[in-house]
Design a protein around this motif. Structure first.
Motif, PDB file in Angstrom:
ATOM      1  N   PHE A 136       0.880  -0.862  -0.320  1.00 52.97           N
ATOM      2  CA  PHE A 136       0.376   0.104  -0.537  1.00 52.97           C
ATOM      3  C   PHE A 136       0.316   1.590   0.249  1.00 52.97           C
ATOM      4  O   PHE A 136       2.026   1.356   0.896  1.00 52.97           O
ATOM      5  N   LYS A 192      -0.862   3.532  -0.139  1.00 50.64           N
ATOM      6  CA  LYS A 192      -1.005   5.645   0.617  1.00 50.64           C
ATOM      7  C   LYS A 192      -2.322   5.236   1.533  1.00 50.64           C
ATOM      8  O   LYS A 192      -3.414   3.986   0.875  1.00 50.64           O
ATOM      9  N   LEU A 193      -2.892   5.647   2.305  1.00 45.07           N
ATOM     10  CA  LEU A 193      -4.371   5.683   2.896  1.00 45.07           C
ATOM     11  C   LEU A 193      -4.568   7.384   3.239  1.00 45.07           C
ATOM     12  O   LEU A 193      -3.973   7.040   4.262  1.00 45.07           O
ATOM     13  N   THR A 194      -5.836   7.364   2.583  1.00 43.29           N
ATOM     14  CA  THR A 194      -6.194   8.890   2.584  1.00 43.29           C
ATOM     15  C   THR A 194      -7.498   8.845   3.500  1.00 43.29           C
ATOM     16  O   THR A 194      -8.501   9.299   2.655  1.00 43.29           O
ATOM     17  N   LEU A 237     -11.861   6.141   2.183  1.00 42.49           N
ATOM     18  CA  LEU A 237     -10.259   5.778   2.097  1.00 42.49           C
ATOM     19  C   LEU A 237     -10.066   5.683   0.864  1.00 42.49           C
ATOM     20  O   LEU A 237     -10.303   4.734  -0.262  1.00 42.49           O
ATOM     21  N   GLU A 238      -9.107   6.478   1.011  1.00 43.24           N
ATOM     22  CA  GLU A 238      -8.221   6.743  -0.585  1.00 43.24           C
ATOM     23  C   GLU A 238      -6.884   5.779  -0.704  1.00 43.24           C
ATOM     24  O   GLU A 238      -6.611   6.646   0.689  1.00 43.24           O
ATOM     25  N   TYR A 239      -6.635   5.027  -1.134  1.00 40.97           N
ATOM     26  CA  TYR A 239      -5.265   4.349  -1.458  1.00 40.97           C
ATOM     27  C   TYR A 239      -5.155   3.627  -2.209  1.00 40.97           C
ATOM     28  O   TYR A 239      -5.828   3.903  -3.773  1.00 40.97           O
ATOM     29  N   LEU A 247      -5.619  -1.067   6.157  1.00 36.32           N
ATOM     30  CA  LEU A 247      -6.625  -1.647   5.839  1.00 36.32           C
ATOM     31  C   LEU A 247      -5.394  -2.887   5.251  1.00 36.32           C
ATOM     32  O   LEU A 247      -4.582  -2.623   5.603  1.00 36.32           O
ATOM     33  N   SER A 252      -3.941   4.429   8.817  1.00 40.58           N
ATOM     34  CA  SER A 252      -3.865   5.964   9.153  1.00 40.58           C
ATOM     35  C   SER A 252      -3.845   6.394  10.208  1.00 40.58           C
ATOM     36  O   SER A 252      -3.015   5.872  11.200  1.00 40.58           O
TER      37      SER A 252
END
Length: 372
Positions: free
Chosen positions: A27, A29-31, A41-43, A109, A269
């Protein structure tokens, strides 16, 4: 005996080269973001093989990450058969899982790599399977396709300049060299052309030069093709375009590679405060209708007659008063139809207005007009 030992050593070093050349799947990123009463959740997953898929599971914690609970009411890029890539989004409908949320939240995640599904597309019964998109030892990018003709015998043409990679900065790079089976074209506008019989499979290879080293994903891969069939009454030419999106560019060829079944990815996160509660709206006043045309015709709340307006507020509260013309104030007309114009207002806004069962579609100012 010496020849045999040399062959074994070469095979071992070849296997080591393939293994060490693989990029780490992770992964990147996790935003989390709040949008109304939902959280997105943007990943992104990077380093995957072409066609590799994952099972993605989301979790949340309200105790600083000591314990996690699964998110249940979710949609988007979640669950099984999720490809890698950027711009992945999970939407959590918070109030379907919780009465309210008012806490610092940590999201996590997890993804498990399950299998590789061949990325392929077809045009006129010719299947184009993407086997590898990789860097070569001298830094160029190599595209390898497996092409199978399930239709009649025909000629396949692929112009190098119409095989195009677009990166995430919208920069385009077209192939300078191409090869279909044994037929080569070593210039940008070369057109390798090869006859392929029904049921025949061939390999195609295209080379992209001068692509910056930092480009490790293709936002889009476009492939232009032409099929020429010699039919009884003449030549049939079909021109098509195939497209693949968000592809990893690996450091080695991925054709024939297997995915590690037990590979597990994880990301969490930073704590972030969210406040989401149910909002109860109370509206005790029904909508108000003012008749504009015909003019000087009063409406009273007695018995229902033909032509009564009916209104509903944006929160679903109906104006249940029956609207009719006052006795002695009836409108007399010889016209088959009458145009009714009125204005409706409500402190909570207007959801819908109907006259004789017909939607009147009021303007922003609440004015509507309908023929009765």
């Amino acid at each position: 005996m010496k020849t045999f030992i040399k062959g074994v050593l070469l095979s071992v070093w070849g296997a080591i080269g393939i293994i060490t050349g693989l990029q780490a799947q992770e992964f990147s990123k996790l935003t989390p973001k709040q949008i109304g009463d939902k959280i997105t959740l943007e990943y992104a997953i990077s380093g995957e093989a072409v066609g590799q898929q994952f099972t993605v599971s989301p979790f949340y914690s309200v105790d600083g990450g000591k314990s996690f609970l699964p998110l249940k009411s979710v949609k988007g890029n979640v669950g099984s058969n999720i490809p890698g890539g950027r711009n992945q989004i999970i939407v959590w409908d918070v109030l379907k899982d919780l009465k309210e949320l008012d806490s610092d939240v940590v999201f996590k995640l997890e993804a498990v790599s399950k299998n590789v599904v061949p990325l392929q597309d077809d045009f006129r019964d010719v299947v184009f399977k993407l086997e590898s998109l990789n860097r070569t030892t001298n830094g160029n990018i190599e595209l390898i396709l497996s092409i199978t003709n399930n239709g009649p015998t025909r000629d396949l043409k692929m112009i190098n300049g119409l095989i195009i990679i677009t990166d995430f900065n919208k920069r385009k790079y077209d192939a300078q060299k191409g090869k279909i089976a044994e037929v080569e074209g070593n210039e940008r506008y070369s057109t390798p052309q090869r006859t392929i019989k029904k049921g025949e499979s061939v390999k195609a290879r295209f080379l992209f030069e001068r692509v910056p080293a930092e480009v490790d994903r293709a936002m889009r891969l476009d492939i232009g093709v032409e099929l020429i069939t010699d039919e009884t009454y003449g030549i049939d030419l079909k021109i098509g375009k195939l497209q693949f999106r968000d592809l990893p560019i690996s450091t080695v060829q991925t054709a024939g590679m297997r995915v590690e079944q037990t590979k597990k990815l994880q990301i969490a996160s930073s704590p972030q405060h969210f406040t989401i509660r149910k909002v109860m709206v109370v509206d005790n006043n029904p909508p108000v209708i003012e008749l504009i045309s015909p003019a000087n015709i009063p409406l009273v709340g007695k018995e229902a007659t033909r032509g009564r307006p009916y209104a509903q507020s944006s929160i679903g509260m109906d104006d249940k008063r029956l609207r009719s013309l006052a006795t002695g104030e009836e409108l007399a007309t010889t016209d088959e139809f009458t145009m009714v114009k009125a204005r409706v207002t409500d402190e909570s806004g207007i959801y819908d207005v109907t006259v004789n069962g017909i939607s009147a579609e009021p303007s922003k100012e609440g004015v509507f007009q309908v023929k009765v």
